[in-house]
Design a protein around this motif. Sequence first.
Motif, PDB file in Angstrom:
ATOM      1  N   ARG A 152       0.825  -1.210   0.000  1.00  0.00           N
ATOM      2  CA  ARG A 152       0.000   0.000   0.000  1.00  0.00           C
ATOM      3  C   ARG A 152       0.861   1.262   0.000  1.00  0.00           C
ATOM      4  O   ARG A 152       0.529   2.236  -0.677  1.00  0.00           O
ATOM      5  N   ARG A 155       2.392   1.595  -3.640  1.00  0.00           N
ATOM      6  CA  ARG A 155       1.372   2.004  -4.606  1.00  0.00           C
ATOM      7  C   ARG A 155       0.950   3.455  -4.360  1.00  0.00           C
ATOM      8  O   ARG A 155       0.732   4.225  -5.298  1.00  0.00           O
ATOM      9  N   CYS A 174      -1.164 -10.379  -1.026  1.00  0.00           N
ATOM     10  CA  CYS A 174      -2.030 -10.541  -2.204  1.00  0.00           C
ATOM     11  C   CYS A 174      -3.336  -9.772  -2.037  1.00  0.00           C
ATOM     12  O   CYS A 174      -3.876  -9.214  -3.008  1.00  0.00           O
ATOM     13  N   GLN A 175      -3.840  -9.725  -0.836  1.00  0.00           N
ATOM     14  CA  GLN A 175      -5.086  -9.000  -0.577  1.00  0.00           C
ATOM     15  C   GLN A 175      -4.914  -7.497  -0.752  1.00  0.00           C
ATOM     16  O   GLN A 175      -5.899  -6.781  -0.958  1.00  0.00           O
ATOM     17  N   GLY A 177      -3.251  -6.221  -3.256  1.00  0.00           N
ATOM     18  CA  GLY A 177      -3.241  -5.959  -4.693  1.00  0.00           C
ATOM     19  C   GLY A 177      -1.918  -5.514  -5.274  1.00  0.00           C
ATOM     20  O   GLY A 177      -1.856  -4.475  -5.938  1.00  0.00           O
ATOM     21  N   ASP A 179       1.377  -5.438  -7.866  1.00  0.00           N
ATOM     22  CA  ASP A 179       1.485  -5.567  -9.315  1.00  0.00           C
ATOM     23  C   ASP A 179       2.060  -6.925  -9.714  1.00  0.00           C
ATOM     24  O   ASP A 179       1.763  -7.432 -10.803  1.00  0.00           O
ATOM     25  N   ARG A 210      -4.745 -13.862  -9.923  1.00  0.00           N
ATOM     26  CA  ARG A 210      -4.921 -12.655 -10.735  1.00  0.00           C
ATOM     27  C   ARG A 210      -6.363 -12.159 -10.659  1.00  0.00           C
ATOM     28  O   ARG A 210      -6.604 -10.944 -10.559  1.00  0.00           O
ATOM     29  N   ALA A 212      -8.225 -12.289  -8.224  1.00  0.00           N
ATOM     30  CA  ALA A 212      -8.437 -11.698  -6.901  1.00  0.00           C
ATOM     31  C   ALA A 212      -7.738 -10.355  -6.738  1.00  0.00           C
ATOM     32  O   ALA A 212      -7.867  -9.725  -5.678  1.00  0.00           O
ATOM     33  N   GLY A 213      -6.982  -9.919  -7.767  1.00  0.00           N
ATOM     34  CA  GLY A 213      -6.426  -8.571  -7.697  1.00  0.00           C
ATOM     35  C   GLY A 213      -4.943  -8.418  -7.909  1.00  0.00           C
ATOM     36  O   GLY A 213      -4.432  -7.292  -7.933  1.00  0.00           O
ATOM     37  N   VAL A 214      -4.198  -9.522  -8.075  1.00  0.00           N
ATOM     38  CA  VAL A 214      -2.768  -9.428  -8.366  1.00  0.00           C
ATOM     39  C   VAL A 214      -2.591  -9.367  -9.883  1.00  0.00           C
ATOM     40  O   VAL A 214      -3.113 -10.211 -10.602  1.00  0.00           O
ATOM     41  N   ARG A 215      -1.840  -8.420 -10.362  1.00  0.00           N
ATOM     42  CA  ARG A 215      -1.779  -8.209 -11.813  1.00  0.00           C
ATOM     43  C   ARG A 215      -0.953  -9.275 -12.543  1.00  0.00           C
ATOM     44  O   ARG A 215      -1.327  -9.739 -13.619  1.00  0.00           O
ATOM     45  N   HIS A 231      -1.733 -10.217 -17.947  1.00  0.00           N
ATOM     46  CA  HIS A 231      -2.918  -9.791 -18.696  1.00  0.00           C
ATOM     47  C   HIS A 231      -2.882 -10.225 -20.156  1.00  0.00           C
ATOM     48  O   HIS A 231      -3.921 -10.469 -20.771  1.00  0.00           O
TER      49      HIS A 231
END
Length: 314
Positions: A152, A155, A174-175, A177, A179, A210, A212-215, A231
């Motif tokens: 956090r 980011r 991981c929660q 988020g 990259d 991914r 769940a929010g990990v890029r 992606h």
Amino acid sequence: MIVTVTPNPSLDRTVLVDALVPGAIHRVGPARLDPGGKGVNVARALTAAGRPAVAVLPSGGAEGARMAELLAAEGVPVVEVPIEAATRSNVTVVEAGGTTSKFNEPGPELTGAERAALEGKAAELAARADWLVSSGSLPAGDGTDLHARLVRAGRGAGARVAVDASGPGLTAACQAGPDLIKPNLQELSELAGRPLRRLGDVLAVATEVRAAGVRTVLVSLGEHGALLVEHSGAWHATSRAAAVRSTVGAGDAALAGFLHAGGTGPSALRAAVAHGAAAVGLAGSRMPGPHQVRTASVRVHEVDESLSLTGAAA
């Protein structure tokens, strides 16, 4: 610039023996003393590759001072966060056949003020960085959310954030988020809560992570190379490494290679596997230089989901 944060760094002493026999007296070969910790190794590998990097770490006692000296000798800029307790020391025993056994101390417990100083310095430097890398074990008594807080913070400062951790610390990160995460096979299995016996199992879990929010998920698979899921697609890369001298730091070298090569796509995956393969051929936790990294020897494949991972090293 890439900033690495190592919450629980170590002085790593590596000794060589013919075979490790419980209860026996061992005659060892020449020992190596290296600065250790996942983030420290990433910064060392990036510096060896010619990429500007800064290693942020808590530092205490004669061990902390010695670590800073060793990093300075390698040309790695260090930002030390002073702590009252001494930096830990670890011992690695490498057998003639390449089998590696590690004996890791838990490390010092940071005070609340020391943890806040570490997070603050990381956020300050992340504001001028491309990536913030939060890596390794957590200090004794720290709970599970330090990597998440660093995600956090990074980011919030405008940097992309990569995490290489394990257990509850990885779950919490991981929660938040990040990259990128860079688990090995065992760490991803623990995150999933189930064994991953085939490459298709790894792909499935990486896809879930991914969602769940990990890029981006980069999974190191030991002798089976690495898997990248992002992606734009998924790829598997392998390399035939030279004789294994030490597996310590190979995953850290792989993460450094991936970030140095842009942090996305098959070319970065190829660089990751090449750096990891080069690292296992070096003694102790040495990081490879450009002349030791052979990207041409790496093959990037479509993902064969049926590929068995039985016996894969971490």
